[in-house]
Structures are given as C-alpha cells and as structure tokens.
Design a protein around this motif. Structure first.
Motif, PDB file in Angstrom:
ATOM      1  N   HIS A 101       0.874  -1.193   0.000  1.00  0.00           N
ATOM      2  CA  HIS A 101       0.000   0.000   0.000  1.00  0.00           C
ATOM      3  C   HIS A 101       0.907   1.238   0.000  1.00  0.00           C
ATOM      4  CE1 HIS A 101      -3.481  -2.333   2.014  1.00  0.00           C
ATOM      5  NE2 HIS A 101      -2.454  -3.113   2.287  1.00  0.00           N
ATOM      6  N   HIS A 269      -8.244  -8.897   1.364  1.00  0.00           N
ATOM      7  CA  HIS A 269      -7.700  -8.985   2.720  1.00  0.00           C
ATOM      8  C   HIS A 269      -8.767  -9.722   3.538  1.00  0.00           C
ATOM      9  CE1 HIS A 269      -5.357  -5.461   1.429  1.00  0.00           C
ATOM     10  NE2 HIS A 269      -4.692  -5.451   2.574  1.00  0.00           N
ATOM     11  N   HIS A 291      -3.357 -12.205   4.264  1.00  0.00           N
ATOM     12  CA  HIS A 291      -3.313 -12.216   5.744  1.00  0.00           C
ATOM     13  C   HIS A 291      -3.566 -13.646   6.223  1.00  0.00           C
ATOM     14  CE1 HIS A 291      -2.542  -8.038   6.802  1.00  0.00           C
ATOM     15  NE2 HIS A 291      -3.405  -7.686   5.869  1.00  0.00           N
TER      16      HIS A 291
HETATM   17 FE    FE Z   1      -2.634  -4.936   3.264  1.00  0.00          FE
END
Ligand code: FE
Ligand code: NIG
Length: 438
Positions: A101, A269, A291
């Motif tokens: 990001h 995510h 994740h």
């Molecule tokens: Fe992320």
C-alpha cells in the motif's frame, strides 16, 4: 541509489552474470506452471558456479558458468558484454512483493505511539486513527507528490532485491482521490525500471462522509470507480478488506462481482483480525487471499485444491506486536500455495524489506528458508498471475535478478536488520547498492 545503466542497450550488447556460488533458478522440476505447494516449495533448483546471460531485458541462457560461456551470442563476439562476477554470492530471482500500500504521504506516528502504550489496532481505528487517518494527506496531495512517495518506496524495495511490486490505492476513499492514487501508481511505474501491478482498494474502509450509509459507498465503488478504473486501464486487480469495521462479506461480494464483470482480477484482505468463511469469496476465483491469520481447517482443505494463493504478511504481525503469526505450517503442510509479501503501509507494516519478511517467516511461522524464498518469488508471481514472466530464472523470462552477499541461500533469511543485497537487475536494468563486501 541510482540506475547504473538503462535496459535499452546497444544492439548485440549483453549482461553476463557469472560464478554465482549458488544460483537459485527456481525452475520447475515437474514442468508445472501453477503455484508451488508442499514439497515443491522446498526445491530451489540450485546451480553451483551459476551463470545467466541477459539481452534486451530478457534472460537468454542459464546454467553453469562454463555452459553459458558457450552460448552462440557470446561466440559471435557482441559489441559489449557487461560481466557481473558473483563469486561468493547467492543469485536468485528478484523478489515479487505481491501486496503493498505505497500511496500515502506521512507515517502514522500517533497510532504507533498509542500502540506502544498498549492500545490495539482496532481501538486506535475506532478512536479516529487507522486507515482514515491517512485519508486527508492523500486527498490533499498533488499527484506528483504521491508519485514521489511511491517511487521512493519502490527504490527502497529495489535496494532489498525486489523487482516486481503490486501497488494498491486505498487511502483516498472517494472517486477523485482513488483515481488520483491509481494515476500516481501508473506514473511511478513509468519512472521505475521494475514491474508494477496496480490494484484498486477503494474498499479499504468506509470514509467518514458515508459512515451513516456504507452501502452508498459500495455503490460508488461498483458503479463509478471500478468501471472507470477498468476503462482507463488504471488497475489490474480489485481488492477488498473483508473485516469487522471494514466491509461485510455481502458488500465484498458485490464489489468483487463488479470487478469480475469488468474483467479485472480480484483479491481480498481476509481473516486478518477475525475468522471468516472463504467460500463466498472463492466463487470469484481470487488470485490471492491475504493475511489469513484466522483461516479455518476446512478452508485449508478447500484452498489446497485451488490455484488461489494464500499471501502471508508476517511483518504486519511483527509491527502490531502480536503474539500470533499466520499459520504457515498448517497451510504449507495442507497443500496450499503460500506467498510472502511486505504489506508495506503506514499503519501495520512500514517496511520495504522482503529479507525481513523471510526472517519473520522462518523465525515466527516456522517456514524453512527454501519455502520462504519460493513464497517470496515464484509464488508471489503466481499471486499476481505473472509466473509466465516472473519468479524464476529461466530462458525467456524477464531479467529480474537479486545478488546477495551470501554463500548459502539460508543466509537470506538468517541476517536481519541489515541489507545484504548488493545488486538488483530490474528488467535488465542494473541497480548497484552501496556497501562493501563483509
Ligand atoms: Fe494490506
Ligand atoms: O493490510 N488491513 C488492511 N490494510 C492494511 C493496513 C492499512 C493501514 O492500517 O493503513 C493491512 O494491514
């Protein structure tokens, strides 16, 4: 750090990497083209005294130094051959950082300080920090300022051996600022010799102006942002943060359906802070689910049958000071294709270092160094659906190569907090790092 030479070289010129102590080719033993899983994640395809011949940004030949020296291009005595002697070094495919990001303007130091005195990520977000705290800087910034931030992040990544980077928007959180973020990613990709893959993450959190009616924000994403990003070719993927405090599964499905309808790839995510059932996401054939800290055993069995990559982000767990890390052993041993990435962002993972991620993966998730390297290169390429061009050192592939001060590949995950990357080739462009041999 600066580019030492341009990828456009005079006709007939070449780069010859020679005498690598260990050349980690990552070529497939089985010839398969899908992501690596199980025992395949422990095969680095090592060549001792390895060499790579490169011309026009592409890999022409790979083998031992003696073998590659016989290549016809070298026999024809080309005008210029730049030799890079890698004696005593480990040479491997450049890292593919498949989750970052980078479109933000300032570090989140208030959040950081609050966490060091005991507050959790979710508590800080509820109190007005978190992702929304990065919004103002991005909305107010000129595109050119964002470009500079992104390029400086990409340059840092190259210094650590990274050659391909997925870059998400996600701190603008309205139409204008999300499109500006994607435009900045596009411009940064033109200024950096590596490869950038853009992702629209407008569904990061609901911005304050839509707090009372989150579905209206979801509608804007589906009906305005995704169609525009697709039409202008500003994004290859659409991502969504499926989590309490972010987007529900039902809202996420609406967003991913719109992405698929507009021929964009999808990723999510998920299972970062709380468990979620993955089947509602799998119907959209995500390239990766990221994740995965709280993935269930049933979903591990489901994922083992699919090419969807599970991208683990242990630097975020490290930075949030969590005791638990993503369950890499359960996933790898269960036959799931696992990738590793930095999650570079101002809230949970302010690092550009893939070698740090390798260290965290081995120390805290019990991956072997070989598994971690496959996860950070070839499987990262699979997470971006780029394994035809990236992630291994094989003839025909892009000349993305990292050269480390190491005699054994395990050292890549062993040293931490120091940078042992000495040179990086990005699409055939050579970056030199400072620092002398140890
Ligand atoms: Fe992320
Ligand atoms: O991957 N989880 C959502 N997004 C980021 C955090 C972003 C932020 O806090 O700024 C992550 O951890």
């Amino acid at each position: 750090m600066s580019p030492q030479s341009e990828s456009k070289r005079p006709d007939g010129s070449a780069i010859l990497v020679t005498h690598a102590m260990q050349l980690l080719t990552l070529r497939s033993a089985s010839g398969g083209t899908g992501p690596r899983r199980g025992a395949q994640m422990r095969d680095l395809g090592i060549v001792a005294d390895g060499a790579v011949l490169i011309s026009d940004g592409k890999i022409l030949a790979v083998g031992t130094t003696d073998e590659v020296a016989k290549h016809e291009l070298l026999a024809s005595k080309p005008a210029h051959v730049e030799e890079i002697d890698c004696s005593g070094k480990v040479v491997l495919p450049g890292f593919v950082d498949s989750h970052t990001h980078p479109v933000f303007t300032t570090p989140r130091l208030i959040d950081f300080e609050k966490r060091s005195s005991g507050a959790s990520y979710e508590e800080i977000a509820e109190a007005g920090g978190g992702i929304r705290a990065s919004l103002r800087g991005v909305r107010d910034a000129r595109t050119e300022e964002l470009v500079q931030h992104i390029v400086s992040g990409l340059d840092e990544m190259a210094a650590y051996g990274t050659t391909t980077v997925e870059c998400k928007s996600g701190y603008g959180l309205n139409f204008a600022a999300e499109m500006k973020s994607l435009e900045a990613i596009r411009e940064a990709s033109h200024q950096w010799p590596g490869t950038v893959v853009p992702t629209l993450l407008a569904a990061h959190v609901v911005p304050p102006e839509h707090r009372e009616n989150p579905d209206e924000y979801v509608r804007i994403i589906c009906e305005d942002m995704i169609p525009t990003a697709a039409k202008l070719k500003l994004a290859s993927f659409v991502d969504v943060f499926v989590e309490r405090g972010a987007f529900t599964m039902e809202q996420s499905q609406r967003i991913l359906r719109s992405a698929v309808d507009h021929n964009l790839g999808v990723r999510a995510h998920v299972c970062q802070l709380t468990p979620a059932q993955l089947s509602p996401l799998l119907e959209f054939h995500p390239a990766s689910l990221d994740h995965m800290d709280f993935v269930s055993d049933e979903d591990v069995a489901l994922l083992a049958k699919l090419d969807t990559v599970s991208t683990l982000l242990p630097a975020a767990n490290y930075f949030l000071g969590l005791d638990k890390f993503p369950p890499a052993r359960k996933l790898v041993d269960g036959g799931v294709a696992v990738a590793l990435a930095t999650d570079y962002n101002p809230g949970t993972s302010p690092t550009t270092s893939m070698p740090f991620v390798l260290s965290a993966a081995c120390t805290h998730m019990k991956m072997s160094p070989a598994e971690a390297i496959v996860a950070a290169t070839y499987n990262g390429a699979c997470a971006l659906r780029l394994q035809g061009r990236k992630g291994s050192i094989e003839p025909g592939k892009d000349a993305d190569i990292a050269i480390f001060e190491a005699e054994d590949y395990r050292e890549l995950a062993y040293w931490f907090g120091v940078n042992r990357c000495r040179q990086t080739l990005l699409n055939g462009t050579v970056y030199f790092q400072g620092g002398n041999s140890h």
